[in-house]
Scaffold this active site. Structure first.
Site, PDB file in Angstrom:
ATOM      1  N   GLY A  42       0.882  -1.289  -0.121  1.00 25.43           N
ATOM      2  CA  GLY A  42      -0.042   0.172  -0.041  1.00 25.43           C
ATOM      3  C   GLY A  42       0.933   1.236  -0.109  1.00 25.43           C
ATOM      4  O   GLY A  42       0.416   2.238  -0.342  1.00 25.43           O
ATOM      5  N   GLY A 178       4.379  25.987   0.706  1.00 28.70           N
ATOM      6  CA  GLY A 178       2.860  26.199   0.160  1.00 28.70           C
ATOM      7  C   GLY A 178       2.396  25.118  -0.865  1.00 28.70           C
ATOM      8  O   GLY A 178       1.438  25.836  -1.791  1.00 28.70           O
ATOM      9  N   HIS A 437     -29.239  18.912 -12.217  1.00 26.80           N
ATOM     10  CA  HIS A 437     -29.581  20.025 -11.439  1.00 26.80           C
ATOM     11  C   HIS A 437     -30.336  19.669 -10.224  1.00 26.80           C
ATOM     12  O   HIS A 437     -31.289  18.858 -10.274  1.00 26.80           O
ATOM     13  CB  HIS A 437     -30.420  21.041 -12.254  1.00 26.80           C
ATOM     14  CG  HIS A 437     -30.778  22.249 -11.568  1.00 26.80           C
ATOM     15  ND1 HIS A 437     -29.864  23.385 -11.157  1.00 26.80           N
ATOM     16  CD2 HIS A 437     -31.804  22.619 -10.894  1.00 26.80           C
ATOM     17  CE1 HIS A 437     -30.633  24.189 -10.483  1.00 26.80           C
ATOM     18  NE2 HIS A 437     -31.858  23.855 -10.278  1.00 26.80           N
TER      19      HIS A 437
END
Length: 460
Positions: A42, A178, A437
């Protein structure tokens, strides 16, 4: 002299996303496979990356919902963050997926070899003194959390590996970097109640994204109270019992409980015998052709050790590709620009294809058309109380070459964006599709309607 192990059709060195995908697909295609792993199958994604960080982000979202419930007419109070409970939830998610993966590998009759493997010949991997030969070798040894020269990890200076194991919430945190990892931890810790400051040497947060998304992301973080310093390099850090003391090259100083070093991930290739067997490395990365072949014998490489996007789903796709290549299926080469990218923060950033600047570089300054569709015009986004936009980049009078989005949950929309870019759809093609929608997904449809010259809710 080393013991001789069993011979296999394929020996895969590393059982992360790329390695186990290669093993599973190869076994499915009738190949005998050995999967060598020093830790747990994994890899980083399952145990120390994608899955645990997204579990923390979901807990952070619940904390924000509890804190802001009154806005939706639901009276809630946030009593605090129980990190023991959060970690138990995280570990339960990981454990369930790990058990499932182990069962899948066993059911495909893949031989798992536990231990550190080393390439000792072009067709041989040695693990703890035993040698395993493979007609084909797949290198998939993954990556590690990188630091900066002279910046030692330890104590209150941590990487994402240690951050995922914290049993307490820092009152304050400085994050060096960042990009995706730094931004995701900033988002989590802010939601958990910490004061967060990001230090980024480049001019923008999430600097690999389209600059319009980066600027919108910065505005959203600023609104959340996440501080950041851009375009300034880190100089040094000291630590004591009270916390860390960080200095930047411009003379600014910051104090916090912890410093998270999130400056990217390095390829795990050192000391594994790759170069000795003729495999070319560049800054530690394995150089391959577009078929992921190393140019040495029948040796292939996949995942984070191959230059490019360091994403689990990229490694996964490359693992499948190599297994099919070895089996003679001649799969199409993977196009890097067609791989979707998501930063799972609050708000999310999701993109696929070329940025506006990238498209202009490829197709020419005057041969590119862009459109931004504000999510304020989308009913479901209004219900979720999320702001953001979708930016489309197209070749003028041609297909869409980039889809870029910012807003809560937009990562779930990138699947259609991926199809649009990879199938080279024209705006008119997408505009003719009916989107449900109310969903955020219909914002993609409306954006393409607008780009096709027939906007519904957007202005011309």
């Amino acid at each position: 002299m080393a013991d001789t192990g069993t011979a296999f059709d394929i020996v895969v060195l590393g059982a992360g996303s790329g390695g186990y995908a290669a093993a599973l697909r190869a076994a499915q295609l009738g190949k005998t496979v050995a999967l060598v792993e020093a830790d747990k199958v994994g890899g980083t994604c399952l145990h120390n990356g994608c899955i645990p960080t997204k579990a923390l982000l979901h807990a952070a979202e619940l904390a924000d919902n509890a804190r802001d419930g009154a806005h939706f007419g639901v009276k809630t109070t946030l009593e605090g963050i129980d990190m023991a409970g959060v970690n138990q939830y995280k570990d339960t998610v990981i454990g369930g997926l790990y058990k499932g993966l182990q069962g899948l590998i066993k059911s495909r009759k893949i031989t798992v070899i536990e231990g550190y493997g080393r390439l000792v010949a072009q067709n041989t991997v040695e693990v703890d003194g035993t040698r395993y030969t493979g007609e084909h070798i797949v290198l998939a040894t993954g990556s590690y959390a990188r630091s900066l020269p002279g910046l030692e990890i330890g104590g209150r200076v941590i990487t994402s590996d240690q951050a995922l194991q914290l049993d307490w919430v820092p009152k304050s945190a400085i994050i060096l970097g960042g990009g995706v990892i730094g931004s995701e931890f900033a988002s989590v810790w802010k939601s958990f109640g910490a004061d967060v400051t990001i230090i980024e040497a480049l001019p923008h947060l999430v600097p690999n994204e389209d600059v319009a998304l980066s600027k919108a992301f910065e505005r959203a973080f600023r609104k959340r109270g996440i501080a950041f310093n851009l375009g300034v390099r880190f100089q040094g850090v000291t630590q004591d019992d009270n916390g860390v003391h960080v200095t930047l090259e411009d003379g600014k100083t910051f104090d916090a409980d912890v410093l998270l070093v999130a400056v990217g991930r390095g390829p795990r290739t050192g000391g594994l015998g790759y170069e000795e067997q003729g495999v070319t490395l560049d800054r530690g990365f394995v150089i391959t052709d577009e078929r992921l072949h190393t140019g040495v014998g029948n040796v292939y490489a996949v995942g984070d050790i191959v230059p490019g996007l360091q994403l689990a789903h990229r490694g996964f796709a490359q693992g499948i590709f190599v297994a099919e290549q070895i089996a003679g299926l001649n799969p199409p080469a993977i196009v890097e620009s067609g791989i979707p990218r998501v930063t799972y923060s609050h708000p999310e950033v999701a993109s696929v294809g070329l940025t506006e600047a990238g498209a202009k570089e490829v197709h020419g300054e005057d041969a590119v058309e862009v459109l931004e569709y504000n999510l304020a015009g989308n009913g479901k986004s209004k219900i979720l109380d999320t702001a953001g936009f979708i930016k489309l980049v197209r070749q003028k009078d041609g297909p869409v070459v980039g889809v870029h989005m910012i807003g809560d949950r937009v990562g779930e929309l990138i699947g259609e964006g991926q199809l649009i870019v990879n199938w080279e759809a024209y705006p008119e093609d997408v505009a003719s599709l009916v989107h449900a929608h109310p969903t955020q997904n219909e914002a993609l449809g409306e954006a393409h309607l607008a780009l096709a010259g027939k906007p519904l809710h957007a202005h011309n």
